[in-house]
Design a protein around this motif. Structure first.
Motif, PDB file in Angstrom:
ATOM      1  N   ASP A  30      31.250  20.409 -12.822  1.00 44.19           N
ATOM      2  CA  ASP A  30      29.912  20.355 -12.232  1.00 44.19           C
ATOM      3  C   ASP A  30      29.855  19.182 -11.256  1.00 44.19           C
ATOM      4  O   ASP A  30      29.952  18.026 -11.662  1.00 44.19           O
ATOM      5  CB  ASP A  30      28.869  20.169 -13.342  1.00 44.19           C
ATOM      6  CG  ASP A  30      27.486  19.880 -12.792  1.00 44.19           C
ATOM      7  OD1 ASP A  30      27.037  20.637 -11.908  1.00 44.19           O
ATOM      8  OD2 ASP A  30      26.863  18.901 -13.241  1.00 44.19           O
ATOM      9  N   THR A  73      30.276  24.530 -10.397  1.00 48.59           N
ATOM     10  CA  THR A  73      28.857  24.903 -10.362  1.00 48.59           C
ATOM     11  C   THR A  73      28.369  24.947  -8.918  1.00 48.59           C
ATOM     12  O   THR A  73      27.392  25.611  -8.607  1.00 48.59           O
ATOM     13  CB  THR A  73      27.973  23.925 -11.166  1.00 48.59           C
ATOM     14  OG1 THR A  73      28.196  22.603 -10.687  1.00 48.59           O
ATOM     15  CG2 THR A  73      28.266  24.012 -12.646  1.00 48.59           C
ATOM     16  N   ARG A  85      22.398  25.617 -13.577  1.00 49.13           N
ATOM     17  CA  ARG A  85      23.765  25.189 -13.914  1.00 49.13           C
ATOM     18  C   ARG A  85      24.076  25.470 -15.379  1.00 49.13           C
ATOM     19  O   ARG A  85      25.111  26.053 -15.697  1.00 49.13           O
ATOM     20  CB  ARG A  85      23.942  23.692 -13.630  1.00 49.13           C
ATOM     21  CG  ARG A  85      23.906  23.348 -12.147  1.00 49.13           C
ATOM     22  CD  ARG A  85      24.010  21.833 -11.944  1.00 49.13           C
ATOM     23  NE  ARG A  85      23.426  21.436 -10.678  1.00 49.13           N
ATOM     24  CZ  ARG A  85      24.044  20.743  -9.728  1.00 49.13           C
ATOM     25  NH1 ARG A  85      25.273  20.331  -9.912  1.00 49.13           N
ATOM     26  NH2 ARG A  85      23.427  20.434  -8.618  1.00 49.13           N
ATOM     27  N   THR A  86      23.181  25.037 -16.272  1.00 51.07           N
ATOM     28  CA  THR A  86      23.464  25.216 -17.704  1.00 51.07           C
ATOM     29  C   THR A  86      23.398  26.688 -18.113  1.00 51.07           C
ATOM     30  O   THR A  86      24.160  27.116 -18.973  1.00 51.07           O
ATOM     31  CB  THR A  86      22.541  24.347 -18.588  1.00 51.07           C
ATOM     32  OG1 THR A  86      21.179  24.552 -18.215  1.00 51.07           O
ATOM     33  CG2 THR A  86      22.880  22.876 -18.474  1.00 51.07           C
ATOM     34  N   ILE A  89      26.744  28.061 -17.105  1.00 47.53           N
ATOM     35  CA  ILE A  89      27.772  27.527 -18.005  1.00 47.53           C
ATOM     36  C   ILE A  89      27.737  28.258 -19.351  1.00 47.53           C
ATOM     37  O   ILE A  89      28.772  28.694 -19.855  1.00 47.53           O
ATOM     38  CB  ILE A  89      27.584  26.003 -18.198  1.00 47.53           C
ATOM     39  CG1 ILE A  89      27.944  25.264 -16.901  1.00 47.53           C
ATOM     40  CG2 ILE A  89      28.412  25.482 -19.363  1.00 47.53           C
ATOM     41  CD1 ILE A  89      27.481  23.810 -16.846  1.00 47.53           C
ATOM     42  N   ASN A  90      26.549  28.408 -19.922  1.00 45.24           N
ATOM     43  CA  ASN A  90      26.427  29.039 -21.236  1.00 45.24           C
ATOM     44  C   ASN A  90      26.821  30.517 -21.208  1.00 45.24           C
ATOM     45  O   ASN A  90      27.347  31.051 -22.184  1.00 45.24           O
ATOM     46  CB  ASN A  90      25.028  28.845 -21.810  1.00 45.24           C
ATOM     47  CG  ASN A  90      24.774  27.394 -22.181  1.00 45.24           C
ATOM     48  OD1 ASN A  90      25.701  26.634 -22.464  1.00 45.24           O
ATOM     49  ND2 ASN A  90      23.526  26.983 -22.163  1.00 45.24           N
ATOM     50  N   VAL A  97      33.252  21.292 -20.190  1.00 47.00           N
ATOM     51  CA  VAL A  97      32.460  21.071 -18.978  1.00 47.00           C
ATOM     52  C   VAL A  97      32.544  19.592 -18.623  1.00 47.00           C
ATOM     53  O   VAL A  97      32.321  18.733 -19.471  1.00 47.00           O
ATOM     54  CB  VAL A  97      30.976  21.453 -19.201  1.00 47.00           C
ATOM     55  CG1 VAL A  97      30.148  21.187 -17.948  1.00 47.00           C
ATOM     56  CG2 VAL A  97      30.854  22.903 -19.642  1.00 47.00           C
ATOM     57  N   SER A  99      30.924  17.037 -15.863  1.00 45.65           N
ATOM     58  CA  SER A  99      29.916  16.846 -14.814  1.00 45.65           C
ATOM     59  C   SER A  99      30.221  15.527 -14.104  1.00 45.65           C
ATOM     60  O   SER A  99      30.283  14.470 -14.730  1.00 45.65           O
ATOM     61  CB  SER A  99      28.522  16.823 -15.441  1.00 45.65           C
ATOM     62  OG  SER A  99      27.539  16.763 -14.435  1.00 45.65           O
ATOM     63  N   MET A 148      22.229  18.165 -18.885  1.00 45.03           N
ATOM     64  CA  MET A 148      23.547  18.796 -18.809  1.00 45.03           C
ATOM     65  C   MET A 148      24.274  18.741 -20.163  1.00 45.03           C
ATOM     66  O   MET A 148      24.970  19.678 -20.543  1.00 45.03           O
ATOM     67  CB  MET A 148      24.373  18.111 -17.724  1.00 45.03           C
ATOM     68  CG  MET A 148      25.671  18.811 -17.402  1.00 45.03           C
ATOM     69  SD  MET A 148      25.501  20.536 -16.894  1.00 45.03           S
ATOM     70  CE  MET A 148      24.891  20.365 -15.246  1.00 45.03           C
ATOM     71  N   THR A 152      23.957  22.321 -22.641  1.00 45.11           N
ATOM     72  CA  THR A 152      25.248  23.000 -22.559  1.00 45.11           C
ATOM     73  C   THR A 152      25.797  23.196 -23.965  1.00 45.11           C
ATOM     74  O   THR A 152      25.920  22.237 -24.718  1.00 45.11           O
ATOM     75  CB  THR A 152      26.240  22.176 -21.696  1.00 45.11           C
ATOM     76  OG1 THR A 152      25.706  22.069 -20.374  1.00 45.11           O
ATOM     77  CG2 THR A 152      27.598  22.835 -21.626  1.00 45.11           C
ATOM     78  N   ALA A 156      30.862  19.100 -23.576  1.00 50.36           N
ATOM     79  CA  ALA A 156      30.590  18.603 -22.225  1.00 50.36           C
ATOM     80  C   ALA A 156      30.557  17.081 -22.191  1.00 50.36           C
ATOM     81  O   ALA A 156      30.226  16.429 -23.177  1.00 50.36           O
ATOM     82  CB  ALA A 156      29.250  19.157 -21.730  1.00 50.36           C
TER      83      ALA A 156
END
Length: 193
Positions: A30, A73, A85-86, A89-90, A97, A99, A148, A152, A156
């Motif tokens: 990310d 992302t 974004r999340t 991701i999910n 992840v 970031s 984030m 997530t 992460a």
């Protein structure tokens, strides 16, 4: 008729046996900020540009292997919201992840320098932070309640790569050499995870 059935069966067996399911794992990088959200800025340098350059370099370094796929992302000057974004991701359900961000504080020039890693309260997030600590000059690892990390589901970490308002950090992270070295370190971390 029996010969035809046997032939069909052997053709099916051959095609089935040659089919290997792709169990590719995803790694999400990310790149923080983007679009109208510059992140921290120092002179002509902005956090949003630094993070996307490093994210793209990480993706490039990982294109030749087939154990996992690096997903970004964002790979341009766009701004997906934190929620977007999340959610992405999910949906992907990646292995990890990472970031990327740049730190800053109110001082014009700070003596503070080095990498800071923010983690979830999970063993895998802590394990990932530990691996990052072995590759980078990490000043601190701390649990934080950031969107984030909180939203997530996958392990992460949020990595502050250095201080924008520290000359040494800024010069390193904005240089092509520095960005390539940072991307290489993350590539090693991903491969070792």
């Amino acid at each position: 008729m029996r010969g035809f059935k046997l032939l069909a069966l052997s053709a099916f067996s051959a095609s089935f046996l040659s089919f290997t399911p792709i169990s590719k794992k995803y790694i999400v990088i990310d790149a923080g900020h983007g679009g109208n959200d510059m992140g921290s800025v120092y002179g002509k340098f902005s956090e949003k540009e630094i993070t996307v350059n490093i994210a793209k370099e990480i993706k490039k370094l990982n294109e030749s292997q087939d154990q996992y796929e690096v997903i970004l992302t964002r790979d341009s000057d766009a701004y997906p919201t934190l929620q977007e974004r999340t959610a992405m991701i999910n949906k992907l359900n990646p292995e990890i992840v990472i970031s990327l961000h740049m730190n800053s504080n109110p001082e014009k020039e700070t003596l503070k320098q080095g990498t800071e890693v923010y983690i979830q309260n999970t063993e895998n997030s802590k394990k990932l932070a530990e691996k990052i600590s072995k590759k980078f000059d990490v000043a601190k690892v701390e649990e934080r309640n950031l969107h984030m990390l909180r939203e997530t589901k996958a392990p992460a970490v949020l990595v502050e790569l250095g201080f924008m308002n520290n000359t040494k950090d800024r010069e390193y992270v904005t240089s092509e050499k520095g960005q390539k070295e940072i991307a290489q370190k993350f590539t090693e971390i991903i491969r070792e995870y």
